[in-house]
Scaffold this motif. Sequence first.
Motif, PDB file in Angstrom:
ATOM      1  N   TRP A  96      64.644  13.653 -96.797  1.00 18.93           N
ATOM      2  CA  TRP A  96      64.165  14.978 -96.025  1.00 18.93           C
ATOM      3  C   TRP A  96      62.681  14.855 -96.296  1.00 18.93           C
ATOM      4  CZ3 TRP A  96      65.744  17.886 -92.276  1.00 18.93           C
ATOM      5  CH2 TRP A  96      64.538  18.936 -91.863  1.00 18.93           C
ATOM      6  N   PRO A 139      71.114  -3.602-101.970  1.00 21.45           N
ATOM      7  CA  PRO A 139      72.707  -3.871-101.174  1.00 21.45           C
ATOM      8  C   PRO A 139      72.371  -3.854 -99.707  1.00 21.45           C
ATOM      9  CG  PRO A 139      72.778  -2.379-102.923  1.00 21.45           C
ATOM     10  CD  PRO A 139      71.329  -2.412-102.753  1.00 21.45           C
ATOM     11  N   TYR A 140      71.360  -2.985 -99.403  1.00 22.58           N
ATOM     12  CA  TYR A 140      71.378  -2.784 -97.826  1.00 22.58           C
ATOM     13  C   TYR A 140      70.937  -4.316 -97.274  1.00 22.58           C
ATOM     14  CZ  TYR A 140      72.442   2.155 -97.891  1.00 22.58           C
ATOM     15  OH  TYR A 140      72.849   3.431 -98.015  1.00 22.58           O
ATOM     16  N   ALA A 164      60.019  12.516-104.006  1.00 22.80           N
ATOM     17  CA  ALA A 164      60.158  13.177-105.282  1.00 22.80           C
ATOM     18  C   ALA A 164      59.158  13.868-106.101  1.00 22.80           C
ATOM     19  CB  ALA A 164      61.396  12.246-105.939  1.00 22.80           C
ATOM     20  N   PHE A 214      68.427   5.089 -96.055  1.00 24.60           N
ATOM     21  CA  PHE A 214      68.143   6.251 -96.870  1.00 24.60           C
ATOM     22  C   PHE A 214      66.749   6.865 -96.156  1.00 24.60           C
ATOM     23  CE2 PHE A 214      64.538   7.860 -99.456  1.00 24.60           C
ATOM     24  CZ  PHE A 214      65.365   8.944-100.356  1.00 24.60           C
ATOM     25  N   GLU A 268      62.491   2.510-101.302  1.00 28.13           N
ATOM     26  CA  GLU A 268      62.717   2.989-102.346  1.00 28.13           C
ATOM     27  C   GLU A 268      61.588   3.703-102.978  1.00 28.13           C
ATOM     28  OE1 GLU A 268      65.525   2.007-105.347  1.00 28.13           O
ATOM     29  OE2 GLU A 268      66.327   0.202-104.178  1.00 28.13           O
ATOM     30  N   ARG A 308      66.431   7.336 -93.230  1.00 24.89           N
ATOM     31  CA  ARG A 308      66.839   8.070 -92.029  1.00 24.89           C
ATOM     32  C   ARG A 308      67.453   9.565 -92.593  1.00 24.89           C
ATOM     33  NH1 ARG A 308      68.331   3.539 -89.513  1.00 24.89           N
ATOM     34  NH2 ARG A 308      70.119   3.212 -90.693  1.00 24.89           N
ATOM     35  N   HIS A 309      67.753   9.342 -93.757  1.00 24.18           N
ATOM     36  CA  HIS A 309      68.539  10.441 -94.254  1.00 24.18           C
ATOM     37  C   HIS A 309      67.880  11.450 -95.404  1.00 24.18           C
ATOM     38  CE1 HIS A 309      72.480   8.139 -93.472  1.00 24.18           C
ATOM     39  NE2 HIS A 309      72.057   8.719 -92.438  1.00 24.18           N
ATOM     40  N   GLN A 354      74.165 -11.103 -95.403  1.00 20.45           N
ATOM     41  CA  GLN A 354      75.708 -11.830 -95.550  1.00 20.45           C
ATOM     42  C   GLN A 354      76.046 -11.551 -94.207  1.00 20.45           C
ATOM     43  OE1 GLN A 354      77.752  -9.833 -98.402  1.00 20.45           O
ATOM     44  NE2 GLN A 354      77.020 -10.794-100.254  1.00 20.45           N
ATOM     45  N   ARG A 403      57.532  16.294-104.195  1.00 23.32           N
ATOM     46  CA  ARG A 403      58.331  17.567-104.353  1.00 23.32           C
ATOM     47  C   ARG A 403      58.068  18.527-105.755  1.00 23.32           C
ATOM     48  NH1 ARG A 403      62.375  16.204-100.277  1.00 23.32           N
ATOM     49  NH2 ARG A 403      62.413  14.482-101.648  1.00 23.32           N
ATOM     50  N   ALA A 404      58.117  17.321-106.643  1.00 21.83           N
ATOM     51  CA  ALA A 404      58.034  17.890-108.251  1.00 21.83           C
ATOM     52  C   ALA A 404      56.842  18.464-108.294  1.00 21.83           C
ATOM     53  CB  ALA A 404      58.181  16.786-108.752  1.00 21.83           C
ATOM     54  N   ILE A 448      71.092  -7.162 -98.619  1.00 19.17           N
ATOM     55  CA  ILE A 448      72.082  -8.284 -98.818  1.00 19.17           C
ATOM     56  C   ILE A 448      73.246  -8.228 -98.010  1.00 19.17           C
ATOM     57  CG2 ILE A 448      73.619  -9.158-100.630  1.00 19.17           C
ATOM     58  CD1 ILE A 448      70.685  -9.649-101.030  1.00 19.17           C
ATOM     59  N   ILE A 449      73.848  -7.162 -97.905  1.00 19.02           N
ATOM     60  CA  ILE A 449      74.640  -6.778 -96.920  1.00 19.02           C
ATOM     61  C   ILE A 449      74.367  -7.297 -95.479  1.00 19.02           C
ATOM     62  CG2 ILE A 449      76.189  -5.226 -95.924  1.00 19.02           C
ATOM     63  CD1 ILE A 449      77.450  -5.799 -98.479  1.00 19.02           C
ATOM     64  N   LEU A 452      77.277 -14.751 -91.993  1.00 21.20           N
ATOM     65  CA  LEU A 452      78.694 -14.888 -91.784  1.00 21.20           C
ATOM     66  C   LEU A 452      78.924 -14.774 -90.248  1.00 21.20           C
ATOM     67  CD1 LEU A 452      81.031 -15.363 -93.603  1.00 21.20           C
ATOM     68  CD2 LEU A 452      81.263 -12.734 -93.443  1.00 21.20           C
ATOM     69  N   PHE A 495      62.436   2.912-107.005  1.00 21.12           N
ATOM     70  CA  PHE A 495      62.245   4.373-106.874  1.00 21.12           C
ATOM     71  C   PHE A 495      61.458   5.091-108.008  1.00 21.12           C
ATOM     72  CE2 PHE A 495      63.597   8.933-108.168  1.00 21.12           C
ATOM     73  CZ  PHE A 495      63.491   9.416-106.921  1.00 21.12           C
TER      74      PHE A 495
END
Lengths: 353, 353
Positions: free
Chosen positions: A301, A86-87, A273, A296, A266, A298-299, A93, A276-277, A89-90, A97, A240
């Motif tokens: 950890w 989505p990131y 993950a 993602f 992703e 940036r956010h 767009q 960490r697991a 595609i947006i 546009l 992911f």
Amino acid sequence: MNRSESERKRNRPPETATIRDVARQARVSLKTVSRVINGEASVREETRARVLQAIDTLDYRPDLSARSLRSARAYAVGLVYDNPNPYYIIAVQQGALSVCREMGFGLQIHPCDSKAPRLAEELHDLVRRSRLAGLVLAPPMSEHVALLRKLTAYDIPLVRIISAAEDPRDGFPCVFVDDRDAAYAITEHLIQLGHVRIGFLWGGKQHRSSPERYKGYEQALHDYGIKLAKELVVEGDYSFDDGFRGARRLLALPDPPTAIFGSNDEIAAGVLAAARAGGLHVPYDLSVAGFEDSPFSRHSWPSLTTARQLTEQIAQHATRLLIARLRGGDIGNEGFSPELVVRGSTAPPRPRH
Amino acid sequence: MNRSESERKRNRPPETATIRDVARQARVSLKTVSRVINGEASVREETRARVLQAIDTLDYRPDLSARSLRSARAYAVGLVYDNPNPYYIIAVQQGALSVCREMGFGLQIHPCDSKAPRLAEELHDLVRRSRLAGLVLAPPMSEHVALLRKLTAYDIPLVRIISAAEDPRDGFPCVFVDDRDAAYAITEHLIQLGHVRIGFLWGGKQHRSSPERYKGYEQALHDYGIKLAKELVVEGDYSFDDGFRGARRLLALPDPPTAIFGSNDEIAAGVLAAARAGGLHVPYDLSVAGFEDSPFSRHSWPSLTTARQLTEQIAQHATRLLIARLRGGDIGNEGFSPELVVRGSTAPPRPRH
DNA sequence: GTCAGGGATGACAACGTTGTCAATTTGCAT
DNA sequence: ATGCAAATTGACAACGTTGTCATCCCTGAC
């Protein structure tokens, strides 16, 4: 009954003026109004002013259906994509546009299935039915040569956004993104931190960007005299889950990598993950890099080292290129190289014990 | 020169057939072809078959511009949004588009600035110029009553997607999402785990969903006899950064919360980051809950307890509702309640020492 | 004073479809 | 056969705009 003729007959709300009302109000012919609207020369300044005044008074807006029906010119382009991100595609767009609005074009989005058997026909129908001037193709559709050929056979103008290290000069105009170069930069960054065993997780094979990113990885290892270890390279998709699985496999090796380069953010999130697991601390036990600079990255950890793609600008250029070609000009293909962004997920390897 | 009249004169490629060509080939009038295309009754089966055969032979496709120019009916709806969350927007687009395709409508996307001063005029122009049948409004535009009133004054059919605990029955048709109920469920979940000091981070005030989520939180505390502590409630926006800041503030309190409910997943992601920065282990030292079930919530570590919104279905219903109303029917407003999704970020509080 | 040339303007048809309404055909009871 | 309503079909205009082409007016050169 003093309402104008066109007001009486219309089924649209009465306040909607047509070019005819403007012409009457400005005491000129339909054609002259049309000339003013389309900015044609050969209209006296005084006449133009009178027409503009009338347009303003009546709050007139040209009707796009009528315009595109009658005119030889076209007034909209299509944006074709099949991408789960989505990131991305947006951003595409948004870029398309912004240029369309600036150029007075409409934009018709067309998400579709890149594996549909009659995709060329589907797009041909779309172009005919909606009278589109041309198409902007995002990956992976932009990389199906057979599709491009069919669309060209249908006389559909198109511009592609593709992954390539250089201008392919194959006759299909494009904006090319140098994934190879950026993947090289990421791999080089890991090598310079001191990593030697660097894992690589592939993205989906239907995207040209995947082999390109792999080539950048391969080339960097080669240039720094590091032998490519086949067991450190894992195939998969831009997801992911595949990142998680791939990382688990790599970390289970007898001599596991000290760094993993996931082909996109992703995948890298999946690696985080899995680490960490497995009780590993990123970046001290394992460095992780992604690709794309999605929010993602940036956010998460720790936040991900990645490569920033200027997706919106890329889409802008593609759209501009398409419109320029429609008008007979050609502003030329252009290349973009994603830029290395170093964040917290990469560090020197922990000394061997 | 045996090419048909319409083939000679056209500026579109010669293979593009019009209704006229079909009529000639099927030896019927234009109008009969039109009837077949539009599925009108009163066409003999044999005639219909001949026409369909001709359509197939000539690969005819109706021209949408001509259709919408002439017809009283309209063939496209607009989707209006101003929302920074790509996952949300893509899901809304997907839902709207699937219904449009099913119903034979086009979809015109219109991202815009919800704070633009002349937004109603902008949308009015859009509807007139593109002959849109109506608009689907996503939050926060869908909640500006002044805007709704203006659009209604312009006679623009619309359907809203809004946040509300029940059908507002205010005359503006809508699909309503019960954020309050879902926020109640999340808060209740935390309470049942044993939490008493539960922090709340607000989302943006321009979204109705923010106070709704707050009310759910408030109500759950009340029902379980927990006194709402004002210092545990922090205002902010639907963003990672505000989540980070808000959490920092809460965790610095003399008596910090043992759980934090972020008004959406982005905020919750910020909380996770702040917890980590503060050396806290989620969920053992701190429980965190989000809202929205964005992919991030699945891929973060630990994965987030959240509320799942069926955004795509919500958009589908909104679009269906709009189209039904255009046709004079009314399939009625509908409510959706996001569903609690328990994942790894919530656990019983650590016993006080 | 006339005429060529070009700028400004307008009349009209056309784009591809559907709405209106009238004409024709059909089916069926007489 | 005949009549009549209903089913089927078609002729024509219209939607709002732009392309073509003709006309008109003005300017300046002869």
